[in-house]
Write a protein that holds these residues in place. Structure first.
Motif, mmCIF file in Angstrom:
data_model
loop_
_atom_site.group_PDB
_atom_site.id
_atom_site.type_symbol
_atom_site.label_atom_id
_atom_site.label_comp_id
_atom_site.label_asym_id
_atom_site.label_seq_id
_atom_site.Cartn_x
_atom_site.Cartn_y
_atom_site.Cartn_z
ATOM 1 N N ARG A 143 0.837 -1.209 0.000
ATOM 2 C CA ARG A 143 0.000 0.000 0.000
ATOM 3 C C ARG A 143 0.869 1.255 0.000
ATOM 4 N N LYS A 185 -3.737 8.900 0.896
ATOM 5 C CA LYS A 185 -5.181 8.821 1.168
ATOM 6 C C LYS A 185 -5.894 9.171 -0.133
ATOM 7 N N MET A 186 -6.481 8.163 -0.743
ATOM 8 C CA MET A 186 -7.014 8.334 -2.094
ATOM 9 C C MET A 186 -8.542 8.292 -2.131
ATOM 10 N N VAL A 215 -11.952 8.074 -4.601
ATOM 11 C CA VAL A 215 -12.263 7.532 -5.929
ATOM 12 C C VAL A 215 -13.662 7.982 -6.329
ATOM 13 N N ILE A 239 -8.070 -0.472 -6.024
ATOM 14 C CA ILE A 239 -7.671 0.786 -5.361
ATOM 15 C C ILE A 239 -7.580 0.617 -3.841
ATOM 16 N N SER A 240 -8.509 -0.168 -3.278
ATOM 17 C CA SER A 240 -8.456 -0.357 -1.816
ATOM 18 C C SER A 240 -7.201 -1.128 -1.389
ATOM 19 N N THR A 298 -8.699 4.640 1.482
ATOM 20 C CA THR A 298 -9.485 4.986 0.284
ATOM 21 C C THR A 298 -10.909 5.346 0.699
#
Lengths: 205, 222
Positions: free
Chosen positions: A37, A41-42, A44, A81-82, A88
């Protein structure tokens, strides 16, 4: 008498088998990625176009083709993505809230399909092309790039067209997901943007 | 009444002459024997990067099952389980194409840990396919109010060509390569009922390749 009644039924079944239309809702299975990872901090953002993506074609060769894949695209990116970022969160737009570092927005640019009878091969084939956009927390664009995926599924005895196409799409999505996950940091603008997080991680150490 | 012995003789002749398959095995060893302890396992994976063909899933699973049977009972990790658990590193477009790249992959701690969990020692990469090289004849079937039946004769030739590359994960080296080439002709005479006389080319290629792979490993207690 019973035999005579069976003939029209058999004829109808034969006609149904020749039907060229496709109505398919793609069912995708994406494994959990084994990737480290990133300290980001994304957010979406899934647009309605992505969520409800439908491939439609109505031509002489492909009458009434309808392939629904919106939920599969969302499931793919949710899974990938997670696993890529420490945190996320799904957001309602491309402008990030202050708790996030950036927002990713995938969209389907194109999907293509090929049938064994069209390509004279033994495969159902599927291609998917995503446009990926990465936005900064202030809404400014960091990077934009494309990710493509290809999948094929062999024709087997008693394998239906729907099953063949579904398997090919599933492979294409897996492929696109793999390329996105492994290629994210290699996109020049993304790599440059990620350097700040590497530096902050080093500082923390 | 006289036609029955003729049919029987015809089918008998076809059975005797046809539906045979022959397999030729070529082997190259980098080292004489590769050791495999009883607690180590192998994985059999198919190459699917070529646009013209695809190593069949059922062939890979057949080789895996055959390796796990018999006296040399080798622990084989199912292909799907392995590829799913290693996602995204062993997809068609991302899998290592040579041992050097496998070495690079092994430097990723998460991958090294997964391989260690599997107690994986050898990768067997299989590349190839079974193809129909020729077919001829025809069988016609008809159904009428009084019943139905088929008449005719058809044959087809299949050719299977597979190459197995064996990689030693512990040594990060190529242990050897095995090539299996199987050819066979199947027949289908039909007099009322079609009687398929199959050469089972892919199945024979699978068994031959698996038997040869077994000879690669000298098993030792764990």
């Amino acid at each position: 008498m019973t035999h005579r009644l069976l003939y029209p039924v058999a004829l109808l079944l034969a006609l149904a088998a020749c039907e060229q239309s496709v109505s398919l809702k793609v069912d995708t299975e994406i494994p959990t990625p084994v990737i480290s990872r990133m300290p980001v901090k994304m957010g979406v953002f899934y647009s309605d176009e992505l969520r409800n993506y439908i491939f439609e074609e109505n031509s002489e060769d492909r009458p009434n083709w309808k392939i629904e894949s919106g939920s599969s695209h969302v499931a793919l990116f949710d899974q990938i993505i997670s696993s890529m970022f420490v945190e996320t969160k799904e957001v309602a737009g491309t402008t990030a809230d202050t708790t996030l570092d950036a927002v990713l927005s995938p969209s389907v640019a194109e999907m293509q399909f090929a049938l064994p009878e069209e390509t004279k091969t033994d495969f159902y084939e599927a291609w998917v092309k995503y446009n990926m956009e990465l936005y900064n927390r202030d809404g400014s664009r960091i990077a934009g790039w494309s990710v493509t995926g290809y999948g094929k599924s062999s024709t087997e005895f008693m394998k239906s067209r729907d099953k063949g196409l579904n398997a090919a799409v599933n492979q294409a999505l897996r492929d696109a997901g793999a390329k996105f996950a492994l290629g994210f940091h290699r996109v020049a603008d993304v790599g440059a943007w990620l350097e700040q997080f590497d530096a902050s991680a080093d500082d923390a150490d | 009444m006289k036609i029955l012995p003729v049919i029987t003789a015809f089918i008998g002749l076809v059975l005797l002459a046809g539906c045979k398959s022959t397999t030729v095995i070529d082997e190259y060893r980098e080292i004489a024997t590769s050791t495999l302890t009883s607690d180590e396992s192998i994985v059999v994976l198919g190459r699917r990067h070529s646009s013209g063909y695809e190593t069949e899933d059922d062939f890979i699973s057949c080789v895996g099952k055959s390796l796990g049977q018999g006296q040399a009972d080798i622990s084989v990790i199912p292909e799907k389980d392995f590829v799913d658990s290693m996602y995204p590193y062993f997809e068609t477009s991302t899998a290592p194409m040579d041992v050097k790249n496998l070495g690079k992959l092994a430097q990723i701690p998460a991958i090294a840990a997964k391989i260690d969990d599997f107690k994986l020692r050898y990768f067997v990469w299989i590349d190839g396919a079974t193809e129909r090289t020729d077919s001829s004849g025809s069988v016609s079937c008809a159904v009428g109010p009084g019943g139905g039946g088929c008449f005719g004769f058809a044959y087809w030739k299949d050719e299977a060509n597979y190459e197995a590359s064996i990689w030693d994960f512990k040594e990060l080296a190529l242990s050897g390569k095995i090539n299996a080439e199987t050819k066979g002709t199947s027949f289908m005479p039909a007099i009322i009922i079609p009687v398929p006389l199959l050469a089972r080319v892919q199945e024979n290629a699978c068994k031959s390749l698996a038997n040869q792979i077994k000879t690669f490993f000298s098993q030792q207690p764990g």
